[in-house]
Design a protein around this motif. Structure first.
Motif, PDB file in Angstrom:
ATOM      1  N   ARG A 114      28.996  -1.093  59.164  1.00 19.18           N
ATOM      2  CA  ARG A 114      28.926  -1.065  60.565  1.00 19.18           C
ATOM      3  C   ARG A 114      30.597  -1.420  61.066  1.00 19.18           C
ATOM      4  NH1 ARG A 114      23.938  -2.672  58.068  1.00 19.18           N
ATOM      5  NH2 ARG A 114      24.380  -5.381  58.411  1.00 19.18           N
ATOM      6  N   LEU A 115      30.482  -2.659  60.579  1.00 17.29           N
ATOM      7  CA  LEU A 115      31.679  -3.021  61.344  1.00 17.29           C
ATOM      8  C   LEU A 115      33.078  -2.822  61.876  1.00 17.29           C
ATOM      9  CD1 LEU A 115      33.295  -5.918  62.242  1.00 17.29           C
ATOM     10  CD2 LEU A 115      33.850  -6.326  60.735  1.00 17.29           C
ATOM     11  N   ARG A 116      33.310  -1.828  60.447  1.00 20.34           N
ATOM     12  CA  ARG A 116      34.065  -0.693  60.018  1.00 20.34           C
ATOM     13  C   ARG A 116      33.733   0.515  61.441  1.00 20.34           C
ATOM     14  NH1 ARG A 116      35.910  -1.958  53.776  1.00 20.34           N
ATOM     15  NH2 ARG A 116      36.733  -3.767  54.180  1.00 20.34           N
ATOM     16  N   GLY A 117      32.583   0.776  61.343  1.00 21.62           N
ATOM     17  CA  GLY A 117      32.095   2.203  61.789  1.00 21.62           C
ATOM     18  C   GLY A 117      32.185   3.289  60.858  1.00 21.62           C
ATOM     19  N   ASP A 118      32.152   2.821  59.265  1.00 24.26           N
ATOM     20  CA  ASP A 118      32.036   4.342  57.973  1.00 24.26           C
ATOM     21  C   ASP A 118      31.301   4.694  58.631  1.00 24.26           C
ATOM     22  OD1 ASP A 118      34.665   2.888  58.230  1.00 24.26           O
ATOM     23  OD2 ASP A 118      33.675   2.133  55.650  1.00 24.26           O
ATOM     24  N   ASP A 119      30.076   4.193  58.983  1.00 23.85           N
ATOM     25  CA  ASP A 119      29.010   5.452  58.683  1.00 23.85           C
ATOM     26  C   ASP A 119      29.176   6.442  59.787  1.00 23.85           C
ATOM     27  OD1 ASP A 119      27.377   4.227  57.312  1.00 23.85           O
ATOM     28  OD2 ASP A 119      25.656   2.738  58.026  1.00 23.85           O
ATOM     29  N   VAL A 120      29.598   5.503  60.706  1.00 23.77           N
ATOM     30  CA  VAL A 120      30.199   6.954  62.018  1.00 23.77           C
ATOM     31  C   VAL A 120      30.723   7.663  61.914  1.00 23.77           C
ATOM     32  CG1 VAL A 120      30.533   6.648  64.777  1.00 23.77           C
ATOM     33  CG2 VAL A 120      28.734   5.091  63.946  1.00 23.77           C
ATOM     34  N   ARG A 121      31.673   7.181  61.092  1.00 24.60           N
ATOM     35  CA  ARG A 121      32.981   7.961  60.687  1.00 24.60           C
ATOM     36  C   ARG A 121      32.745   8.996  59.954  1.00 24.60           C
ATOM     37  NH1 ARG A 121      37.059   5.708  56.990  1.00 24.60           N
ATOM     38  NH2 ARG A 121      34.846   6.365  55.411  1.00 24.60           N
ATOM     39  N   ASP A 122      31.274   8.890  58.609  1.00 30.48           N
ATOM     40  CA  ASP A 122      30.635   9.548  57.860  1.00 30.48           C
ATOM     41  C   ASP A 122      30.118  10.884  58.433  1.00 30.48           C
ATOM     42  OD1 ASP A 122      32.782   8.228  55.740  1.00 30.48           O
ATOM     43  OD2 ASP A 122      30.468   7.305  54.642  1.00 30.48           O
ATOM     44  N   GLU A 123      29.655  10.430  59.291  1.00 31.03           N
ATOM     45  CA  GLU A 123      28.502  11.566  59.793  1.00 31.03           C
ATOM     46  C   GLU A 123      28.895  12.469  60.712  1.00 31.03           C
ATOM     47  OE1 GLU A 123      25.505   9.120  61.738  1.00 31.03           O
ATOM     48  OE2 GLU A 123      24.878   8.178  60.403  1.00 31.03           O
ATOM     49  N   LEU A 124      30.542  11.614  61.093  1.00 34.67           N
ATOM     50  CA  LEU A 124      31.095  13.029  62.285  1.00 34.67           C
ATOM     51  C   LEU A 124      32.358  13.620  60.899  1.00 34.67           C
ATOM     52  CD1 LEU A 124      32.675  10.216  65.012  1.00 34.67           C
ATOM     53  CD2 LEU A 124      30.760  12.564  65.680  1.00 34.67           C
ATOM     54  N   THR A 125      32.272  13.397  59.803  1.00 42.36           N
ATOM     55  CA  THR A 125      33.024  14.561  58.651  1.00 42.36           C
ATOM     56  C   THR A 125      32.352  15.064  58.832  1.00 42.36           C
ATOM     57  OG1 THR A 125      34.300  11.966  58.033  1.00 42.36           O
ATOM     58  CG2 THR A 125      34.373  14.083  56.706  1.00 42.36           C
ATOM     59  N   ASP A 126      30.988  14.912  58.204  1.00 46.08           N
ATOM     60  CA  ASP A 126      30.172  15.709  57.653  1.00 46.08           C
ATOM     61  C   ASP A 126      30.231  16.694  58.756  1.00 46.08           C
ATOM     62  OD1 ASP A 126      29.871  14.408  55.552  1.00 46.08           O
ATOM     63  OD2 ASP A 126      27.895  13.576  55.655  1.00 46.08           O
ATOM     64  N   LEU A 127      29.659  16.458  60.351  1.00 48.22           N
ATOM     65  CA  LEU A 127      29.141  17.455  61.142  1.00 48.22           C
ATOM     66  C   LEU A 127      30.689  18.473  61.315  1.00 48.22           C
ATOM     67  CD1 LEU A 127      27.621  18.175  63.573  1.00 48.22           C
ATOM     68  CD2 LEU A 127      28.678  16.728  64.977  1.00 48.22           C
ATOM     69  N   VAL A 128      32.335  17.932  61.481  1.00 50.45           N
ATOM     70  CA  VAL A 128      32.939  18.555  60.892  1.00 50.45           C
ATOM     71  C   VAL A 128      32.933  19.653  60.047  1.00 50.45           C
ATOM     72  CG1 VAL A 128      35.565  18.432  61.588  1.00 50.45           C
ATOM     73  CG2 VAL A 128      34.142  17.089  62.627  1.00 50.45           C
ATOM     74  N   LEU A 129      32.928  18.878  59.094  1.00 45.45           N
ATOM     75  CA  LEU A 129      32.701  19.287  58.365  1.00 45.45           C
ATOM     76  C   LEU A 129      31.940  20.704  58.348  1.00 45.45           C
ATOM     77  CD1 LEU A 129      33.514  17.811  54.539  1.00 45.45           C
ATOM     78  CD2 LEU A 129      35.087  19.361  55.951  1.00 45.45           C
ATOM     79  N   ALA A 130      30.005  20.887  58.525  1.00 48.05           N
ATOM     80  CA  ALA A 130      30.186  21.282  58.810  1.00 48.05           C
ATOM     81  C   ALA A 130      30.027  22.708  60.271  1.00 48.05           C
ATOM     82  CB  ALA A 130      28.388  20.635  58.968  1.00 48.05           C
TER      83      ALA A 130
END
Length: 285
Positions: A114-130
């Motif tokens: 949460r501190l690093r924003g990794d969850d948001v990054r992962d979600e955005l990466t999945d969205l871009v890939l989709a």
């Protein structure tokens, strides 16, 4: 209350966290998970888990040596049994401590993400890939049917090569098109596995129970996943990595038009058996 050491003194942190694991004081763990200390706490807990794993390997080697010595008559069976009992007691205590460490690390690792924003990054990466995968599939369909692509089509496809983003495996920036290719290759590898499982479980039936698929999937896929990858995924609070890979792979097969989940999601209907046979590299019956 403040912690009695700075965020860069991991040696002191290790001693403190070791005691905190046994006291389970809520206020202490709130401080250990604070923004100033959470990354250090994460490092310390991961180091503990590494030491536990190394000790387990060493203990296994010692047991094998002791067993060999007993067989060779270098020590008596009673000596071997006594040592084995002592080792079993130590192993039980170590297992309990490891469970305790993992429970706390799961919470700390989630706070780090949460501190690093990794969850948001992962979600955005999945969205871009989709989205990129959908564009790539559209391009493949248009070209396969010998349609003349429109200017809009070509402009859309060009974005796949023009845009780049951080790689998903920690490497530098990579074109979206290359990431789509890698993603598709990984999906096809797992799709190959799932297609074979579906065919085996289904037999001649037109559908298969999802529960049976999950059982066979776990038997086949779980041993191939690195423990650290499974633990990292679990630390994000997202459940089982094995189950998540099954969910995504089923979606991959659905997008290929090979299968379809039933309305209650409890069964998987087979739509294209020859396609499954081909994906699984099986001989057609």
């Amino acid at each position: 209350m403040t912690l009695p050491y700075p965020p860069d003194d991991d040696h002191a942190a290790d001693r403190f966290v070791n005691n905190a694991l046994r006291s389970r004081d809520a206020e202490t763990w709130r401080l250990l998970a604070s923004d100033a200390y959470v990354e250090q706490t994460d490092r310390v807990l991961r180091a503990m888990l590494d030491r536990i794993a190394a000790t387990r390997v060493h203990r296994t080697a010692e047991r094998a040596t002791a067993r060999a010595r007993a067989l060779d008559g270098e020590i008596t069976q009673s000596e071997y049994q006594r040592d084995a009992a002592e080792d079993a007691t130590k192993a039980t205590k170590a297992a309990h401590f490891e469970t305790l460490v993992r429970e706390h690390h799961r919470l700390i690792a989630a706070a780090v993400r949460r501190l690093r924003g990794d969850d948001v990054r992962d979600e955005l990466t999945d969205l871009v890939l989709a989205l990129a995968s959908a564009i790539d599939a559209h391009r493949t369909a248009v070209l396969a049917d010998d349609f003349e692509p429109t200017a809009t089509d070509q402009a859309l496809w060009a974005r796949l090569t023009e845009l780049d983003m951080p790689g998903t495996d920690g490497e530098g920036r990579t074109s979206v098109e290359e990431l789509v290719k890698r993603h598709a290759a990984r999906q096809d590898d797992l799709g190959h596995v799932l297609a074979g499982i579906i065919l085996d479980v289904a037999g001649d039936a037109p559908s298969v129970p999802r529960a049976e698929l999950l059982t066979e999937w776990k038997k086949t896929v779980a041993p191939t996943l690195p423990p650290e990858e499974k633990n990292e995924f679990a630390s994000k609070g997202k459940g089982s990595l094995v189950t998540e890979k099954l969910r995504k792979t089923m979606g991959h097969l659905e997008r290929k038009g090979l299968v379809k989940r039933s309305q209650d999601a409890q069964r998987l209907d087979i739509l294209d058996r020859p396609g499954l046979v081909e994906l699984a590299d099986r001989e057609a019956p």
